[in-house]
Motif scaffolding. Sequence first.
Motif, mmCIF file in Angstrom:
data_model
loop_
_atom_site.group_PDB
_atom_site.id
_atom_site.type_symbol
_atom_site.label_atom_id
_atom_site.label_comp_id
_atom_site.label_asym_id
_atom_site.label_seq_id
_atom_site.Cartn_x
_atom_site.Cartn_y
_atom_site.Cartn_z
ATOM 1 N N THR A 25 -7.956 -10.526 10.738
ATOM 2 C CA THR A 25 -6.909 -11.410 10.724
ATOM 3 C C THR A 25 -6.728 -12.412 9.204
ATOM 4 N N SER A 26 -7.835 -12.556 8.789
ATOM 5 C CA SER A 26 -7.953 -13.264 7.670
ATOM 6 C C SER A 26 -8.846 -12.728 6.652
ATOM 7 N N GLY A 27 -8.554 -12.922 5.468
ATOM 8 C CA GLY A 27 -9.491 -12.526 4.085
ATOM 9 C C GLY A 27 -9.018 -13.553 3.122
ATOM 10 N N VAL A 28 -9.734 -12.939 1.811
ATOM 11 C CA VAL A 28 -9.632 -13.984 0.628
ATOM 12 C C VAL A 28 -8.905 -13.234 -0.303
ATOM 13 N N LEU A 29 -7.770 -13.806 -1.046
ATOM 14 C CA LEU A 29 -7.124 -13.259 -2.089
ATOM 15 C C LEU A 29 -7.620 -13.883 -3.321
ATOM 16 N N ALA A 30 -7.971 -12.922 -4.243
ATOM 17 C CA ALA A 30 -8.330 -13.614 -5.625
ATOM 18 C C ALA A 30 -7.246 -13.097 -6.498
ATOM 19 N N VAL A 31 -7.080 -14.213 -7.502
ATOM 20 C CA VAL A 31 -5.809 -13.885 -8.415
ATOM 21 C C VAL A 31 -6.597 -14.692 -9.850
ATOM 22 N N SER A 32 -5.701 -14.127 -10.788
ATOM 23 C CA SER A 32 -6.049 -14.813 -12.107
ATOM 24 C C SER A 32 -5.533 -16.444 -11.780
ATOM 25 N N GLY A 33 -6.683 -17.273 -12.091
ATOM 26 C CA GLY A 33 -6.322 -18.525 -11.895
ATOM 27 C C GLY A 33 -5.983 -19.541 -13.393
ATOM 28 N N ASP A 34 -5.904 -20.688 -13.415
ATOM 29 C CA ASP A 34 -5.586 -21.533 -14.356
ATOM 30 C C ASP A 34 -6.828 -21.508 -15.324
ATOM 31 N N ASP A 35 -6.586 -21.377 -16.486
ATOM 32 C CA ASP A 35 -7.843 -21.913 -17.604
ATOM 33 C C ASP A 35 -8.893 -20.654 -17.582
ATOM 34 N N ASP A 36 -8.485 -19.389 -17.163
ATOM 35 C CA ASP A 36 -9.040 -18.245 -17.221
ATOM 36 C C ASP A 36 -10.086 -18.266 -15.954
ATOM 37 N N TYR A 37 -10.197 -19.266 -15.170
ATOM 38 C CA TYR A 37 -10.882 -19.640 -13.810
ATOM 39 C C TYR A 37 -10.385 -18.597 -12.729
ATOM 40 N N PRO A 38 -11.111 -17.890 -12.041
ATOM 41 C CA PRO A 38 -10.663 -16.951 -10.937
ATOM 42 C C PRO A 38 -10.058 -17.984 -9.717
ATOM 43 N N VAL A 72 -4.918 -7.868 -8.509
ATOM 44 C CA VAL A 72 -5.763 -8.966 -7.635
ATOM 45 C C VAL A 72 -6.691 -8.178 -6.842
ATOM 46 N N SER A 73 -7.607 -9.003 -6.182
ATOM 47 C CA SER A 73 -8.477 -8.366 -5.325
ATOM 48 C C SER A 73 -8.303 -9.124 -3.881
ATOM 49 N N PHE A 74 -8.903 -8.226 -2.863
ATOM 50 C CA PHE A 74 -8.776 -9.088 -1.507
ATOM 51 C C PHE A 74 -10.048 -8.557 -0.592
#
Length: 163
Positions: A25-38, A72-74
């Motif tokens: 029911t829940s997970g963690v989505l990883a995207v390209s963040g600000d200033d090259d931080y995930p 992205v990854s999840f």
Amino acid sequence: MFREMRRKNQVLSAEESIQILERGTSGVLAVSGDDDYPYAVPLSYVYHDNKIYFHGAKTGQKLDGIARNEKVSFCVIDQDQVVQDEYTTYFRSVIVFGRARLMEEKEKRRALEILTARYSPDIEEGQRSQAIDKGLSAVCMIELSIEHMSGKEAKELVKQKEK
């Protein structure tokens, strides 16, 4: 393009990985963040037909990251049992890689129907439909098309299955 898992004996089958995605029911989505931080954000989701759907606000860091880079990854954790006397954790998890996109207005309704059916199965379809109508214009729907998926479990869980 995607790395093979080192511990091949701990790899979950595609079917087992999909079962975890369907059960979770829940997970963690990883995207390209600000200033090259995930940027990784926990959220609710629904898995359907090799896609994962999320909903959220129409603005924010998650959407900015997807606009910056659709890749992205999840990750979904199915089991995480600390076993103190063995100094280990009995874990089972799945990670997917794919491309995320914001769904167009005409597509959002179907994804919201799938999402509400998953999280509110005891609510009548008519009531769910009314709730969707009420919030449709304010919600953003994201579709993650899965390109690669891998699941892994602790070696102790592998041994339990073999027995």
